[in-house]
Structures are given as C-alpha cells and as structure tokens.
Scaffold this motif. Structure first.
Motif, PDB file in Angstrom:
ATOM      1  N   ALA A 156     -35.551  20.533  -6.846  1.00  0.00           N
ATOM      2  CA  ALA A 156     -35.906  21.923  -7.048  1.00  0.00           C
ATOM      3  C   ALA A 156     -37.249  22.259  -6.361  1.00  0.00           C
ATOM      4  CB  ALA A 156     -35.877  22.259  -8.452  1.00  0.00           C
ATOM      5  N   LEU A 157     -38.282  21.477  -6.513  1.00  0.00           N
ATOM      6  CA  LEU A 157     -39.406  21.732  -5.658  1.00  0.00           C
ATOM      7  C   LEU A 157     -39.467  21.750  -4.315  1.00  0.00           C
ATOM      8  CD1 LEU A 157     -42.586  22.062  -6.174  1.00  0.00           C
ATOM      9  CD2 LEU A 157     -42.633  19.586  -6.091  1.00  0.00           C
ATOM     10  N   ILE A 158     -38.516  20.802  -3.793  1.00  0.00           N
ATOM     11  CA  ILE A 158     -38.449  20.809  -2.235  1.00  0.00           C
ATOM     12  C   ILE A 158     -37.884  22.043  -1.913  1.00  0.00           C
ATOM     13  CG2 ILE A 158     -37.055  19.752  -0.258  1.00  0.00           C
ATOM     14  CD1 ILE A 158     -37.741  16.972  -1.949  1.00  0.00           C
ATOM     15  N   GLY A 159     -36.572  22.395  -2.718  1.00  0.00           N
ATOM     16  CA  GLY A 159     -35.875  23.574  -2.375  1.00  0.00           C
ATOM     17  C   GLY A 159     -36.941  24.863  -2.332  1.00  0.00           C
TER      18      GLY A 159
ATOM     19  N   THR B  26     -24.842  22.223   3.203  1.00  0.00           N
ATOM     20  CA  THR B  26     -24.832  23.313   4.436  1.00  0.00           C
ATOM     21  C   THR B  26     -26.083  23.104   5.102  1.00  0.00           C
ATOM     22  OG1 THR B  26     -25.627  24.777   2.765  1.00  0.00           O
ATOM     23  CG2 THR B  26     -23.040  24.751   2.966  1.00  0.00           C
ATOM     24  N   ASP B  27     -27.158  22.353   4.935  1.00  0.00           N
ATOM     25  CA  ASP B  27     -28.344  22.346   5.543  1.00  0.00           C
ATOM     26  C   ASP B  27     -28.779  20.873   5.626  1.00  0.00           C
ATOM     27  OD1 ASP B  27     -31.205  22.440   5.666  1.00  0.00           O
ATOM     28  OD2 ASP B  27     -30.620  24.784   6.000  1.00  0.00           O
ATOM     29  N   SER B  28     -29.864  20.611   6.635  1.00  0.00           N
ATOM     30  CA  SER B  28     -29.882  19.224   6.728  1.00  0.00           C
ATOM     31  C   SER B  28     -30.995  18.839   5.659  1.00  0.00           C
ATOM     32  CB  SER B  28     -30.786  18.851   7.909  1.00  0.00           C
ATOM     33  OG  SER B  28     -31.712  19.890   8.323  1.00  0.00           O
ATOM     34  N   ILE B  29     -31.516  19.705   5.152  1.00  0.00           N
ATOM     35  CA  ILE B  29     -32.561  19.410   3.805  1.00  0.00           C
ATOM     36  C   ILE B  29     -31.645  19.046   2.663  1.00  0.00           C
ATOM     37  CG2 ILE B  29     -34.120  20.480   2.215  1.00  0.00           C
ATOM     38  CD1 ILE B  29     -35.355  22.213   4.411  1.00  0.00           C
ATOM     39  N   PHE B  30     -30.572  19.572   2.471  1.00  0.00           N
ATOM     40  CA  PHE B  30     -29.977  19.209   1.433  1.00  0.00           C
ATOM     41  C   PHE B  30     -29.103  17.889   1.696  1.00  0.00           C
ATOM     42  CE2 PHE B  30     -28.703  24.143   0.946  1.00  0.00           C
ATOM     43  CZ  PHE B  30     -30.033  24.195   0.280  1.00  0.00           C
ATOM     44  N   VAL B  31     -28.762  17.705   2.750  1.00  0.00           N
ATOM     45  CA  VAL B  31     -28.185  16.194   3.062  1.00  0.00           C
ATOM     46  C   VAL B  31     -29.126  15.281   3.053  1.00  0.00           C
ATOM     47  CG1 VAL B  31     -27.250  14.829   5.042  1.00  0.00           C
ATOM     48  CG2 VAL B  31     -26.438  17.288   4.976  1.00  0.00           C
ATOM     49  N   GLY B  32     -30.501  15.626   3.238  1.00  0.00           N
ATOM     50  CA  GLY B  32     -31.575  14.600   2.750  1.00  0.00           C
ATOM     51  C   GLY B  32     -31.650  14.291   1.502  1.00  0.00           C
ATOM     52  N   ILE B  33     -31.756  15.513   0.656  1.00  0.00           N
ATOM     53  CA  ILE B  33     -31.774  15.495  -0.784  1.00  0.00           C
ATOM     54  C   ILE B  33     -30.627  14.687  -1.397  1.00  0.00           C
ATOM     55  CG2 ILE B  33     -31.686  16.749  -2.847  1.00  0.00           C
ATOM     56  CD1 ILE B  33     -33.338  18.723  -1.453  1.00  0.00           C
ATOM     57  N   ALA B  34     -29.582  14.675  -0.848  1.00  0.00           N
ATOM     58  CA  ALA B  34     -28.467  14.164  -1.449  1.00  0.00           C
ATOM     59  C   ALA B  34     -28.521  12.413  -1.099  1.00  0.00           C
ATOM     60  CB  ALA B  34     -27.111  14.534  -0.961  1.00  0.00           C
ATOM     61  N   ALA B  35     -29.048  12.287  -0.069  1.00  0.00           N
ATOM     62  CA  ALA B  35     -29.027  10.919   0.335  1.00  0.00           C
ATOM     63  C   ALA B  35     -30.275  10.126  -0.556  1.00  0.00           C
ATOM     64  CB  ALA B  35     -29.296  10.713   1.859  1.00  0.00           C
ATOM     65  N   ALA B  36     -31.368  10.913  -0.650  1.00  0.00           N
ATOM     66  CA  ALA B  36     -32.402  10.260  -1.338  1.00  0.00           C
ATOM     67  C   ALA B  36     -32.013  10.265  -2.825  1.00  0.00           C
ATOM     68  CB  ALA B  36     -33.864  11.175  -1.215  1.00  0.00           C
ATOM     69  N   SER B  37     -31.302  11.129  -3.298  1.00  0.00           N
ATOM     70  CA  SER B  37     -30.925  11.196  -4.835  1.00  0.00           C
ATOM     71  C   SER B  37     -30.025  10.124  -4.894  1.00  0.00           C
ATOM     72  CB  SER B  37     -30.190  12.531  -5.030  1.00  0.00           C
ATOM     73  OG  SER B  37     -29.513  12.514  -5.891  1.00  0.00           O
ATOM     74  N   PHE B  38     -28.902   9.738  -4.015  1.00  0.00           N
ATOM     75  CA  PHE B  38     -28.145   8.512  -4.218  1.00  0.00           C
ATOM     76  C   PHE B  38     -28.811   7.406  -4.463  1.00  0.00           C
ATOM     77  CE2 PHE B  38     -26.121   5.203  -1.746  1.00  0.00           C
ATOM     78  CZ  PHE B  38     -25.044   4.875  -2.420  1.00  0.00           C
ATOM     79  N   ALA B  39     -29.780   7.027  -3.421  1.00  0.00           N
ATOM     80  CA  ALA B  39     -30.549   5.989  -3.445  1.00  0.00           C
ATOM     81  C   ALA B  39     -31.283   5.765  -4.724  1.00  0.00           C
ATOM     82  CB  ALA B  39     -31.519   5.879  -2.002  1.00  0.00           C
TER      83      ALA B  39
ATOM     84  N   THR C  58     -13.636  12.861  -4.608  1.00  0.00           N
ATOM     85  CA  THR C  58     -13.779  13.982  -5.004  1.00  0.00           C
ATOM     86  C   THR C  58     -15.494  14.696  -4.608  1.00  0.00           C
ATOM     87  OG1 THR C  58     -12.757  13.662  -7.117  1.00  0.00           O
ATOM     88  CG2 THR C  58     -14.226  15.400  -7.438  1.00  0.00           C
ATOM     89  N   THR C  59     -16.236  13.597  -4.751  1.00  0.00           N
ATOM     90  CA  THR C  59     -17.748  14.120  -4.143  1.00  0.00           C
ATOM     91  C   THR C  59     -18.038  14.715  -2.907  1.00  0.00           C
ATOM     92  OG1 THR C  59     -18.455  12.499  -5.950  1.00  0.00           O
ATOM     93  CG2 THR C  59     -20.124  13.259  -4.242  1.00  0.00           C
ATOM     94  N   LEU C  60     -16.794  13.847  -1.893  1.00  0.00           N
ATOM     95  CA  LEU C  60     -16.958  14.035  -0.516  1.00  0.00           C
ATOM     96  C   LEU C  60     -16.577  15.565  -0.436  1.00  0.00           C
ATOM     97  CD1 LEU C  60     -15.562  10.936   1.248  1.00  0.00           C
ATOM     98  CD2 LEU C  60     -17.806  12.191   1.493  1.00  0.00           C
ATOM     99  N   ARG C  61     -15.421  16.013  -1.200  1.00  0.00           N
ATOM    100  CA  ARG C  61     -14.853  17.343  -1.360  1.00  0.00           C
ATOM    101  C   ARG C  61     -15.999  18.498  -1.722  1.00  0.00           C
ATOM    102  NH1 ARG C  61      -8.725  15.917  -3.352  1.00  0.00           N
ATOM    103  NH2 ARG C  61      -7.925  15.698  -1.139  1.00  0.00           N
ATOM    104  N   LEU C  62     -16.674  18.133  -2.729  1.00  0.00           N
ATOM    105  CA  LEU C  62     -17.881  19.086  -3.269  1.00  0.00           C
ATOM    106  C   LEU C  62     -18.927  19.074  -2.287  1.00  0.00           C
ATOM    107  CD1 LEU C  62     -18.019  17.727  -7.050  1.00  0.00           C
ATOM    108  CD2 LEU C  62     -17.008  20.097  -6.128  1.00  0.00           C
ATOM    109  N   ALA C  63     -19.083  18.002  -1.494  1.00  0.00           N
ATOM    110  CA  ALA C  63     -20.262  17.916  -0.637  1.00  0.00           C
ATOM    111  C   ALA C  63     -20.028  18.814   0.606  1.00  0.00           C
ATOM    112  CB  ALA C  63     -20.533  16.530  -0.152  1.00  0.00           C
ATOM    113  N   GLN C  64     -18.769  18.952   1.227  1.00  0.00           N
ATOM    114  CA  GLN C  64     -18.323  19.818   2.065  1.00  0.00           C
ATOM    115  C   GLN C  64     -18.848  21.380   1.881  1.00  0.00           C
ATOM    116  OE1 GLN C  64     -14.189  19.278   2.648  1.00  0.00           O
ATOM    117  NE2 GLN C  64     -14.343  17.391   3.760  1.00  0.00           N
TER     118      GLN C  64
END
Lengths: 181, 174
Positions: free
Chosen positions: B162-165, B132-145, B122-128
């Motif tokens: 939110a601050l990074i955004g 939509t941006d490399s910054i968001f991908v980085g935030i998601a990866a850092a958040s997962f870790a 489900t999360t993979l589907r939401l992630a699609q």
C-alpha cells in the motif's frame, strides 16, 4: 479437572483474534496455552487434532479448534471455540472489505488498491507453491504428471475444479505413490 | 433465494477444499464465471481484506459474501466457513484411526497437489486483470518471494505494498 467453558472460550478468543499470519500463528499460540501453560491437553491429543484437521475439508485451523475444544468440553466446547475464533475476526474482515471497496472512487486510491491486490496475487502464488513444496522434495512421476495434466485441463478445457479434485483423489487412492508415508 | 444459492455455493467451495485459500478455484468458477455474482477484481479484493486482518486464512469467504449480498451475505459466508469445521468431530471418533492407510493418504496428497495446480491456474487468470503495470508485477513477485521463503507476517507485506502504491500515486500526480 473439567475445563471451564468461559476460560476455554477466552483462550480461543485471544488466539484467533490477536494473531496475524493465519493458522500457523494461531496453532503456535494454542499449543503454548493448552499444552504447556494450562496443561488442558496432552501432546498426543494435540498431535491427533493437528493430523485430523489436515484431512478435514475447509479451513484447517477452525477444524483444529473444534477438535481440541471437543476433547476438553465436547460439543459445547467445540461450538464456543469456533465462535470465539471466527466471529470477531470475521467482523474485522467485513470492515476491511467495506474500506477497500469504498476506495474505488478515487484515482489515487485505485493505484494504492492495485498495489495491495498485486500483493494478494503474490500471496496466492505462494499458497500454491507451499502446497506443492513437500511433493517437490520427493518427486515422483505420478505427482508430476498429475499436476501437469490438471493445470492443462483446467486452463484449456475448463473442466470443473470439483471434477478435477475428485479425479485426483481417485487416482491417488488407486495408485498410492512411493513417497506416501 | 439468492441468499440460499449463495450459501450453498460458498459451502460447496469450503467443503470441497483443504486449506484456507484452496477454495478459490471452486468459488471463482461458481461465483465469477457461472453466476456472475462477483468480478475477478472483487474476488481479489476479498482475498486481500481477508488476509489483512487477524484470524484464519479462510476469512476471505466472509468478504466474498459481503461483496455479493451485504451483511446477510457476510453472515452466510461466515456460516459456510465454519460449517465444515464440525465434520472433524465424527472424523475424530471414527476415521482418525484410518488416516494413515496408504490409500487414504494417497488420496489426500493427490488432492492437495491438484488444489495447488488449480490455485496456480486461477491466480494466473486473476493476474491478467490485476497486474496492469510494471510496479504491480514487481509487487506481486516480491510478495510471492516473501510469503514463500520467509515467515514475515502478511500484514506487513500488504502495508508495504500500500505504501509503494501511495508513493507511486504521489509521483505520478506531480
């Protein structure tokens, strides 16, 4: 000594609404208050409530609160504890939802919101990982095969999640793996 | 009628899952895919709102109810969240002694593995739709870790995102 309902609700109110970090943080605070500080529950009662909360559907921490309060003040205590833990934090959740939703009009706010939503994606992946972690420590063919099959079925054939969960429970009951304690 | 359907669907999701966020796949299937009461973005927003404040992890169900039907929906979301909790009382009386039977434990653990697999899909589907941006991908990866390997409070991770955004929005505006 019978625990006073108001005092009991006060402990759950504080535990549920002044802690960040979900169930673990609430459980830690309740253990300190109920077992060590006030001695309203024994360690065994506390442990039983934790075990049962894990096998109760829904949000485990709410079941845990209902169970511990039921041990102290039966049905009335359980209702008071669940209300105290969930109502104020639910109101905060609605206010935050309204705030996040209203941000959709501004392009800059959309970028901020996108960043926050990306953090949530990471959070959900982490939730899946943390659910899996104990099984990965004790790997078995059954669990690995089951997980792969479930991911494949859900992703490509759109089988309903309820059906997949029920199927997994039946397989687990009929074929308890060697890692099961 | 819509409110009754909403309550039953929310209850179905909460009563058939173990753990706060593990009800997301059932909820998405019913509210996003079948009934179209909600979009993936709104579901993601509800999870964020539910985790930003204090309290249980399952609070996102209240946010989902609000997004579908306003304050009455939020009340139904709350009701659907708390209803299964009371199942523990008969459980404490009658089933507690059997919770350690191998078949019961096997069923629970297999369901947990299935929940994790479903949540990942489900999360993979939401992630699609969300990453939509490399910054968001980085935030998601850092958040997962951070969520997986540290005990950091979720509030700080969300505030840092939110601050990074915000900084990213300011830079792109210059």
């Amino acid at each position: 000594m019978k625990t006073k309902l108001l005092a009991l609700a006060g402990v759950f109110l504080r535990a549920g609404n002044l802690t960040f970090g979900g169930g673990d943080a609430i459980t830690a605070l309740l253990q300190r208050e109920l077992v060590h500080r006030r001695e309203w529950l024994t360690r065994d009662q506390y442990g039983l409530a934790q075990s049962l909360a894990r096998v109760t559907p829904g949000t485990a921490i709410l079941a845990f609160c209902a169970s511990t309060a039921w041990m102290m003040r039966r049905g009335l205590g359980a209702v008071a504890a669940v209300l105290a833990v969930s109502v104020p934090s639910a109101a905060v959740a609605v206010l935050l939802t309204m705030a996040f939703n209203s941000m959709s009009d501004s392009p800059r706010a959309l970028i901020v919101l996108g960043a926050v939503l990306a953090a949530s994606i990471g959070l959900m992946w982490a939730a899946a990982w943390l659910l899996l972690q104990p099984e990965i420590r004790r790997p078995t063919v059954l669990r690995a095969a089951m997980l792969l099959a479930i991911v494949f079925i859900a992703r490509w054939w759109s089988v309903s999640p309820i059906g997949i969960l029920a199927g997994a429970a039946i397989i687990g009951a009929l074929w308890p793996c060697e890692g099961t304690e | 009628m819509k409110l009754l359907v909403l309550y039953l669907l929310l209850l179905k999701a909460t009563a058939t899952s173990f753990g706060g966020l593990s009800s997301i796949p059932v909820l998405r299937e019913d509210l996003v895919v079948r009934q179209r009461f909600l979009t993936d973005r709104e579901l993601n927003l509800a999870v964020t709102a539910g985790r930003t404040g204090p309290g249980p992890n399952g609070l996102y169900v209240v946010s989902v109810g609000y997004l579908v039907a306003g304050l009455p929906g939020a009340c139904l979301g709350w009701l659907a969240m708390v209803t299964p909790a009371f199942l523990i009382i008969p459980l404490a009386r009658f089933v507690g002694a059997r919770a350690n039977l191998p078949r019961i434990r096997g069923a629970i653990r297999a369901s947990t593995v299935a929940s994790a697999g479903l949540l990942a899909v489900t999360t993979l589907r939401l992630a699609q739709g969300a990453l939509t941006d490399s910054i968001f991908v980085g935030i998601a990866a850092a958040s997962f870790a951070l969520f997986s390997f540290t005990k950091i409070d979720s509030l700080w991770v969300i505030l840092a995102s939110a601050l990074i955004g915000f900084l990213s929005a300011m830079i792109s505006a210059c």
